[in-house]
Design a protein around this motif. Structure first.
Motif, mmCIF file in Angstrom:
data_model
loop_
_atom_site.group_PDB
_atom_site.id
_atom_site.type_symbol
_atom_site.label_atom_id
_atom_site.label_comp_id
_atom_site.label_asym_id
_atom_site.label_seq_id
_atom_site.Cartn_x
_atom_site.Cartn_y
_atom_site.Cartn_z
ATOM 1 N N UNK A 79 10.174 57.904 31.717
ATOM 2 C CA UNK A 79 11.545 57.637 31.263
ATOM 3 C C UNK A 79 11.774 56.136 31.072
ATOM 4 N N UNK A 80 12.623 55.815 30.093
ATOM 5 C CA UNK A 80 13.057 54.415 29.912
ATOM 6 C C UNK A 80 14.484 54.219 30.420
ATOM 7 N N UNK A 122 16.987 51.240 33.644
ATOM 8 C CA UNK A 122 18.426 51.398 33.850
ATOM 9 C C UNK A 122 18.770 52.784 34.404
ATOM 10 N N UNK A 123 19.801 52.793 35.214
ATOM 11 C CA UNK A 123 20.221 54.029 35.876
ATOM 12 C C UNK A 123 21.709 54.231 35.607
ATOM 13 N N UNK A 124 22.048 55.334 34.929
ATOM 14 C CA UNK A 124 23.458 55.644 34.669
ATOM 15 C C UNK A 124 23.839 56.860 35.495
ATOM 16 N N UNK A 125 24.901 56.754 36.273
ATOM 17 C CA UNK A 125 25.342 57.880 37.105
ATOM 18 C C UNK A 125 26.698 58.363 36.608
ATOM 19 N N UNK A 126 26.766 59.634 36.191
ATOM 20 C CA UNK A 126 28.044 60.243 35.812
ATOM 21 C C UNK A 126 28.317 61.367 36.804
ATOM 22 N N UNK A 127 29.160 61.100 37.764
ATOM 23 C CA UNK A 127 29.466 62.074 38.821
ATOM 24 C C UNK A 127 30.815 61.709 39.419
ATOM 25 N N UNK A 128 31.678 62.698 39.539
ATOM 26 C CA UNK A 128 32.955 62.474 40.232
ATOM 27 C C UNK A 128 32.656 62.321 41.717
ATOM 28 N N UNK A 129 33.294 61.366 42.354
ATOM 29 C CA UNK A 129 33.054 61.194 43.792
ATOM 30 C C UNK A 129 31.847 60.310 44.049
ATOM 31 N N UNK A 130 31.594 60.061 45.335
ATOM 32 C CA UNK A 130 30.522 59.143 45.711
ATOM 33 C C UNK A 130 29.149 59.764 45.559
ATOM 34 N N UNK A 131 28.134 58.928 45.318
ATOM 35 C CA UNK A 131 26.757 59.406 45.379
ATOM 36 C C UNK A 131 25.968 58.435 46.258
ATOM 37 N N UNK A 132 24.815 58.904 46.687
ATOM 38 C CA UNK A 132 23.986 58.089 47.562
ATOM 39 C C UNK A 132 23.336 56.929 46.816
ATOM 40 N N UNK A 133 23.378 56.955 45.483
ATOM 41 C CA UNK A 133 22.703 55.905 44.707
ATOM 42 C C UNK A 133 23.692 54.986 43.995
ATOM 43 N N UNK A 134 24.955 55.016 44.403
ATOM 44 C CA UNK A 134 25.947 54.173 43.712
ATOM 45 C C UNK A 134 25.528 52.702 43.704
ATOM 46 N N UNK A 135 24.895 52.271 44.783
ATOM 47 C CA UNK A 135 24.468 50.874 44.889
ATOM 48 C C UNK A 135 23.337 50.516 43.945
ATOM 49 N N UNK A 136 22.700 51.498 43.329
ATOM 50 C CA UNK A 136 21.561 51.237 42.445
ATOM 51 C C UNK A 136 21.920 51.356 40.970
ATOM 52 N N UNK A 137 23.152 51.806 40.684
ATOM 53 C CA UNK A 137 23.499 52.160 39.299
ATOM 54 C C UNK A 137 23.699 50.939 38.402
ATOM 55 N N UNK A 138 23.216 51.045 37.162
ATOM 56 C CA UNK A 138 23.496 50.051 36.134
ATOM 57 C C UNK A 138 24.874 50.346 35.540
ATOM 58 N N UNK A 139 25.125 51.651 35.378
ATOM 59 C CA UNK A 139 26.387 52.113 34.798
ATOM 60 C C UNK A 139 26.879 53.277 35.650
ATOM 61 N N UNK A 140 28.149 53.183 36.077
ATOM 62 C CA UNK A 140 28.668 54.215 36.979
ATOM 63 C C UNK A 140 29.919 54.814 36.348
ATOM 64 N N UNK A 141 29.891 56.125 36.126
ATOM 65 C CA UNK A 141 31.027 56.786 35.482
ATOM 66 C C UNK A 141 31.593 57.848 36.423
ATOM 67 N N UNK A 142 32.881 57.708 36.725
ATOM 68 C CA UNK A 142 33.575 58.701 37.554
ATOM 69 C C UNK A 142 34.438 59.535 36.624
ATOM 70 N N UNK A 143 33.805 60.345 35.783
ATOM 71 C CA UNK A 143 34.574 61.129 34.823
ATOM 72 C C UNK A 143 33.992 62.524 34.702
ATOM 73 N N UNK A 144 34.744 63.448 34.085
ATOM 74 C CA UNK A 144 34.254 64.824 33.954
ATOM 75 C C UNK A 144 33.091 64.906 32.966
ATOM 76 N N UNK A 145 32.037 65.585 33.381
ATOM 77 C CA UNK A 145 30.789 65.573 32.615
ATOM 78 C C UNK A 145 30.905 66.130 31.206
ATOM 79 N N UNK A 146 31.635 67.247 31.062
ATOM 80 C CA UNK A 146 31.745 67.845 29.726
ATOM 81 C C UNK A 146 32.220 66.816 28.715
ATOM 82 N N UNK A 163 10.971 51.321 39.417
ATOM 83 C CA UNK A 163 10.361 51.006 38.119
ATOM 84 C C UNK A 163 11.226 50.034 37.319
ATOM 85 N N UNK A 164 12.424 49.797 37.760
ATOM 86 C CA UNK A 164 13.296 48.820 37.099
ATOM 87 C C UNK A 164 13.943 49.330 35.823
#
Ligand code: NAD
Ligand code: ZN
Length: 288
Positions: A220-221, A248-272, A245-246
């Motif tokens: 993955x890139x 980019x990491x994008x997290x789309x999840x409502x609420x906290x995740x265990x990897x929030x500290x690692x995210x390049x882009x963090x989205x707290x929105x509904x997935x659909x 591997x360095x």
């Protein structure tokens, strides 16, 4: 959050950023229960989950305790009706369209509902198996859950109409008095005890499956993390690897995740909404 990371709480603002991150890159998605809540399947740790939270069955207990297995199957029997009728939602479909358009290489999912495949996704690694299959604990033979469901209906004629509130993982809440009368299924080949072919809490994921998931993450890139709290290590390890591997990491999840500290882009929105809008911005046409 790392320096330079961005946080968004709605699809309109998040989608352009997500589309920019994905454009021209080989993307892989890691998905969890949150991608299926819009299909009506509850998650474990989402907003509002607390009141129905209960302790899921542990792998060890299922193996050693026949009465727990019986109660598990009673609840699962009742839950299957609704679970097996669930249909993919807009988020599942957007991922399938992104794959068909060459914008997404693969999905590694922690879900056991097969909704990615039902939406048309092709390269899907099922980390925790699928409830659609059942395995004999004695002889290892596998059969379809629909066949097992049919046998359970014949064995438990008085329960055919029983209903219970939906619980995560295709389970249902069910009165103990009903569960205790339930006749659980047996293997057609050897009469051994049956287990849905999924990884319960405390169980281990087959090495071949873990390797297949790592293989997707290695190539993955960019890694998209969708609808998972990552509380379960079996999913978190792939995010950690992507971080090492360095990429980019994008997290789309409502609420906290265990990897929030690692995210390049963090989205707290509904997935659909977020995925449909992102696919549109990438020029991927919605399903005709
Ligand atoms: N659909 C399924 O197959 C299913 C359902 C429940 C649990 N499980 C199993 O249980 C484990 C649960 O761990 P998990 O991390 O996948 O789930 P989880 O319940 O721990 O986390 C789900 C996350 O998704 C978020 N979420 C819910 N709806 C969302 C939406 N519409 N948009 C964006 N985010 C949303 C929640 O806030 C939560 O943070 C998994 O290993 C899985 O095997 C599977
Ligand atoms: Zn058997």
């Amino acid at each position: 959050m790392p320096l330079g990371s961005a946080l968004f709480d709605n699809a309109r603002d998040a989608a352009p950023e997500l589309a920019r991150l994905l454009a021209g890159k080989r993307a892989v998605a890691l998905t969890g229960a949150g991608i299926s809540t819009e299909s009506g399947i509850p998650d474990y740790r989402g907003p509002g989950t607390r009141e129905r939270a209960r302790s899921p069955i542990q792998h060890r207990d299922f193996l050693r305790d026949a009465s727990l297995r019986q109660r598990y199957w009673a609840r699962a029997y009742v839950g299957w009706e609704r679970f097996s009728r669930s249909r993919p939602n807009a988020g599942h479909r957007a991922l399938a369209e992104l794959e068909a358009a060459g914008a997404l290489a693969a999905i590694v999912t922690q879900n056991v509902d097969r909704l990615h495949q039902a939406a048309g996704s092709r390269d899907v690694v099922e980390l925790h198996g699928a409830l659609a299959e059942v395995r004999c604990l004695s002889c290892g033979s596998v059969e379809s859950r629909d066949d097992v469901q049919h046998r359970m209906t014949l064995q438990n004629p008085t329960l055919a109409d029983a209903t219970g509130a939906a619980a995560p993982d295709g389970d249902a809440e069910l009165a103990r008095s009903i569960a205790d009368r339930f006749l659980g299924p047996e293997c057609v080949t050897c009469s051994g005890p049956l287990k849905p072919d999924v990884v319960f809490f405390g169980g281990t994921v087959d090495k071949a499956i873990v390797d297949a998931a790592y293989e997707r993450v290695e190539r993955a890139e960019v890694l998209l993390v969708l609808g998972t709290s990552l509380v379960v290590y079996s999913g978190f390890r792939f995010v950690r690897r992507a971080h090492e591997r360095g990429i980019p990491l994008a997290i789309v999840t409502l609420g906290e995740t265990r990897a929030d500290g690692l995210a390049t882009l963090r989205v707290q929105g509904p997935l659909g909404e977020v995925l449909v809008e992102t696919a549109r911005l990438l020029g991927v046409p919605p399903e005709g």
